[in-house]
Each structure stands twice: as structure tokens, then as C-alpha cells.
Motif scaffolding. Structure first.
Motif, PDB file in Angstrom:
ATOM      1  N   ILE A   7      13.012  22.509 -30.843  1.00 18.59           N
ATOM      2  CA  ILE A   7      14.380  22.022 -30.953  1.00 18.59           C
ATOM      3  C   ILE A   7      15.249  23.158 -31.466  1.00 18.59           C
ATOM      4  O   ILE A   7      14.863  23.910 -32.356  1.00 18.59           O
ATOM      5  CB  ILE A   7      14.454  20.817 -31.904  1.00 18.59           C
ATOM      6  N   GLY A   8      16.433  23.280 -30.901  1.00 19.45           N
ATOM      7  CA  GLY A   8      17.399  24.272 -31.368  1.00 19.45           C
ATOM      8  C   GLY A   8      18.624  23.600 -31.949  1.00 19.45           C
ATOM      9  O   GLY A   8      19.016  22.514 -31.513  1.00 19.45           O
ATOM     10  N   VAL A   9      19.203  24.233 -32.953  1.00 19.76           N
ATOM     11  CA  VAL A   9      20.471  23.784 -33.529  1.00 19.76           C
ATOM     12  C   VAL A   9      21.478  24.899 -33.313  1.00 19.76           C
ATOM     13  O   VAL A   9      21.258  26.036 -33.748  1.00 19.76           O
ATOM     14  CB  VAL A   9      20.335  23.474 -35.027  1.00 19.76           C
ATOM     15  N   LEU A  10      22.570  24.589 -32.629  1.00 18.67           N
ATOM     16  CA  LEU A  10      23.615  25.576 -32.368  1.00 18.67           C
ATOM     17  C   LEU A  10      24.847  25.227 -33.193  1.00 18.67           C
ATOM     18  O   LEU A  10      25.520  24.229 -32.937  1.00 18.67           O
ATOM     19  CB  LEU A  10      23.967  25.606 -30.885  1.00 18.67           C
ATOM     20  N   LEU A  11      25.123  26.040 -34.204  1.00 22.65           N
ATOM     21  CA  LEU A  11      26.334  25.887 -35.006  1.00 22.65           C
ATOM     22  C   LEU A  11      27.464  26.635 -34.312  1.00 22.65           C
ATOM     23  O   LEU A  11      27.294  27.790 -33.917  1.00 22.65           O
ATOM     24  CB  LEU A  11      26.127  26.469 -36.402  1.00 22.65           C
ATOM     25  N   MET A  12      28.627  25.997 -34.159  1.00 19.16           N
ATOM     26  CA  MET A  12      29.751  26.657 -33.497  1.00 19.16           C
ATOM     27  C   MET A  12      30.979  26.652 -34.390  1.00 19.16           C
ATOM     28  O   MET A  12      31.415  25.595 -34.859  1.00 19.16           O
ATOM     29  CB  MET A  12      30.069  25.973 -32.165  1.00 19.16           C
ATOM     30  N   ASN A  13      31.509  27.845 -34.621  1.00 18.28           N
ATOM     31  CA  ASN A  13      32.751  27.977 -35.378  1.00 18.28           C
ATOM     32  C   ASN A  13      33.805  28.611 -34.482  1.00 18.28           C
ATOM     33  O   ASN A  13      33.536  28.921 -33.321  1.00 18.28           O
ATOM     34  CB  ASN A  13      32.532  28.799 -36.651  1.00 18.28           C
ATOM     35  N   LEU A  14      34.998  28.816 -35.018  1.00 21.07           N
ATOM     36  CA  LEU A  14      36.122  29.248 -34.188  1.00 21.07           C
ATOM     37  C   LEU A  14      35.970  30.668 -33.666  1.00 21.07           C
ATOM     38  O   LEU A  14      35.988  30.922 -32.466  1.00 21.07           O
ATOM     39  CB  LEU A  14      37.426  29.131 -34.976  1.00 21.07           C
TER      40      LEU A  14
END
Length: 330
Positions: A7-14
Motif C-alpha cells: 500500500i502506498g500513501v501519497l501526501l500532496m501539498n501545494l
């Protein structure tokens, strides 16, 4: 798990410029302000303004602002987001029975979505949980992040299984974390002060067209005030960072802070719940610009309460979001 894939977790910021220099700022602003989610004007009208005026005049000024807040390791937004990512990776590795890989991407600039996706793919990830790092949903931020993600997959021959999260404006862990940060500041300064909750603004027209952002911000403010047991006169909700001539969400932060001393409110704390990570808007606009305006208008004490950043409370919040959203994959 149903298979051997991670499983991957992709954190996205500006996003942020690569350097506090005019050229890097210009490249970043061109990408950011070319997104129709951010500026929805007719391209035939907007592009000449953007290219001939904004990208000529603003980059040198913005670069100087970045120079005021730049850290030794780089942009505060990127450095602090990376620290959060690294701590989350350590935590999920220690606590989850299945392998979980955490990566960080920016909607604009670096690290790009493609870079983060390639890192996840190299680790055998075939299921990705996507978390936009915006507590309150807006089409200008969370939806823009999802647009960028989908664009990156256009040339991908095999899509991973995706789970897109909603916002966490009313998550109890988030509300408690914000309230605890206020309490810690009050204890540090030895007094309770009037609390100003300042959110990044968007054009009012966006909300009139259905964007839920202002409603979600107002909910966060109300819940934090309730958690702190504040009366209506003990706190103020405002919006900062407006740009251009059209009407944005009100009340405006600068106008409100200039008026507070005349109302007898001369000591304040400001918190910016819309920012999960401190950045130019909090470190410069709030701490320096709004602080100066308040003091020049008769204010006596002004202190900014930092974003949750990579604090233990923020780690616990994101761990909870991850755990709750990958249940069906475990």
C-alpha cells in the motif's frame, strides 16, 4: 492483504519554488497561476495579463519574501512537509502489520507527482491512498491536486488502485490538536488572548458557484472555539491572502486586524487552520505583515501560533486518516 502488493500513501501539498530567486519563482508562479482551478478567467484574457504583467512584476518581489523565510535546508513548506512524511513512514513501519510506503508530491513544482509515483512503483505499490494536505476542501486546492494526479496517469499503461480522501475540517483529532496548540501558546505567554483564526481566502464567486470551502472553514473555527470554551467575543474568523480586484471571502484579515485595537482588543493570537504546514503565507504574511498592521493600528501584543507541521499531534492525525482509509485493503 488480498495480494502481495504494498500500500502506498501519497501526501500532496501545494508547492514551492526550488530556490528564493526570481527565475525559480517565475517558473513556479507560471505553473501555479496557469491552473484554471486557481484562476478560472478566460485564458484569452488571463494569459496576456499573466505573462506580460504578473510574471514580469511579481517574481522579484516574491523572491525577496521567500528569502526572509527560507530555511537552511530549503523552502519551509517542502522541508516541513518532508519531515512529516519521514516521521509518518517511521510510524507506519512500526505500527502497521502490512508494508506501507509514504511519499510526498507537490501539485506545482517539485517533488512532482510523477517523481513520487515512480518511487511508489519502484517499491511494488499497487494501491495508493491519496491525502491532499488541506484540512478544508476547496476546488482551488484539493481538487487541483486530484487534477494533477489524474494528469500524471494519462500516459500510465497500468493504473494503481486509488483511494481519494476527503478533507478533515471536523476530524476530532484535528480540532483537539489545534485547540491544544492554542492552549500551549497561552501557557507559554502566561495569558489567554483574543483568538483570530485566519484562513487563506478565495474569490467569493467560487463559493457562490458551489465551492464548500468557506462552510468547511467556518465549521473548523466553530469547533475549535467550542473545544476552547470561547465566547462569541473571544474569537474572530477572517480570510487572508486576497489578490486582484474582485471580491473575496470576508471578513478580510488585514481590515479586521486594523480595526481590533479600536474595539479594545489589543492583545491577540493568530492561528491559520487552513495550513497544515507553515509556509510563506503564515511565516511572512501573517507573522510579519499582519503583525505589523495590527501593531501600527494600536495593538500591543501579537503572536502567531505555528501550524501543526510535523508535531506529534499532526502525526497522530495523519496516522488516523491513513488507518481509517486503508481498512478495505487489509
Amino acid at each position: 492483504m488480498t495480494d502481495n502488493k504494498k500500500i502506498g500513501v501519497l501526501l500532496m501539498n501545494l508547492g514551492t519554488p526550488d530556490a528564493p530567486e526570481t527565475g525559480a519563482v517565475r517558473r513556479y508562479l507560471r505553473e501555479f497561476l496557469s491552473d484554471s482551478r486557481v484562476v478560472d478567467l478566460n485564458p484569452l484574457l488571463w494569459k496576456p495579463i499573466l505573462n506580460l504583467v504578473i510574471l514580469t512584476l511579481r517574481p522579484p518581489k516574491v523572491a525577496k519574501v521567500y528569502q526572509q523565510v527560507w530555511m537552511d535546508e530549503g523552502s519551509p513548506l517542502l522541508v516541513l512537509s518532508q519531515r512529516l512524511k519521514d516521521k509518518l513512514q517511521t510510524q507506519v513501519t512500526e505500527e502497521f502489520p502490512m508494508p506501507v510506503a509514504v511519499e510526498l508530491a507537490m501539485t506545482y513544482g517539485n517533488p512532482s507527482v510523477e517523481t513520487a509515483a515512480n518511487k511508489l512503483r519502484a517499491q511494488g505499490v499497487d494501491k495508493i491512498l491519496v491525502i491532499p494536505m488541506y484540512p478544508q476542501f476547496s476546488s482551488t486546492t484539493s481538487a487541483a491536486a486530484y487534477d494533477r494526479l489524474m494528469k500524471s496517469l494519462k500516459s500510465c499503461p497500468h493504473w494503481p488502485e486509488l483511494h481519494l480522501t476527503g478533507d478533515y475540517a471536523d476530524n476530532p483529532l484535528y480540532i483537539t490538536a489545534l485547540a491544544d496548540s492554542v492552549r500551549a501558546q497561552w501557557e507559554k505567554q502566561g495569558e489567554r488572548r483574543h483568538l483570530v483564526l485566519s484562513y487563506h481566502g478565495i474569490p467569493k464567486r467560487y463559493v457562490s458557484n458551489g465551492d464548500p470551502y468557506s462552510r468547511r472553514c467556518e465549521l473548523t473555527s466553530r469547533l475549535v472555539a467550542e473545544e476552547l470554551e470561547l465566547g462569541d467575543s473571544d474569537w474572530t474568523h477572517v480570510y487572508q491572502s486576497r489578490f486582484g480586484r474582485e471580491e473575496w471571502l470576508k471578513p478580510y484579515a488585514d481590515e479586521t486586524l486594523r480595526a481590533l485595537p479600536d474595539m479594545g482588543i489589543k492583545k491577540i493570537n493568530v492561528i491559520s487552520p487552513a495550513f497544515s504546514i507553515d509556509c510563506i503565507e503564515t511565516l511572512e504574511e501573517v507573522t510579519l505583515e499582519l503583525g505589523d498592521e495590527f501593531k501600527h493600528s494600536g495593538g500591543v501584543a501579537f503572536d502567531y501560533i505555528p501550524a501543526l507541521n510535523d508535531s506529534p499531534d499532526q502525526i497522530s492525525l495523519y496516522m488516523n486518516i491513513i488507518e481509517e482509509n486503508i481498512k478495505n485493503w487489509t
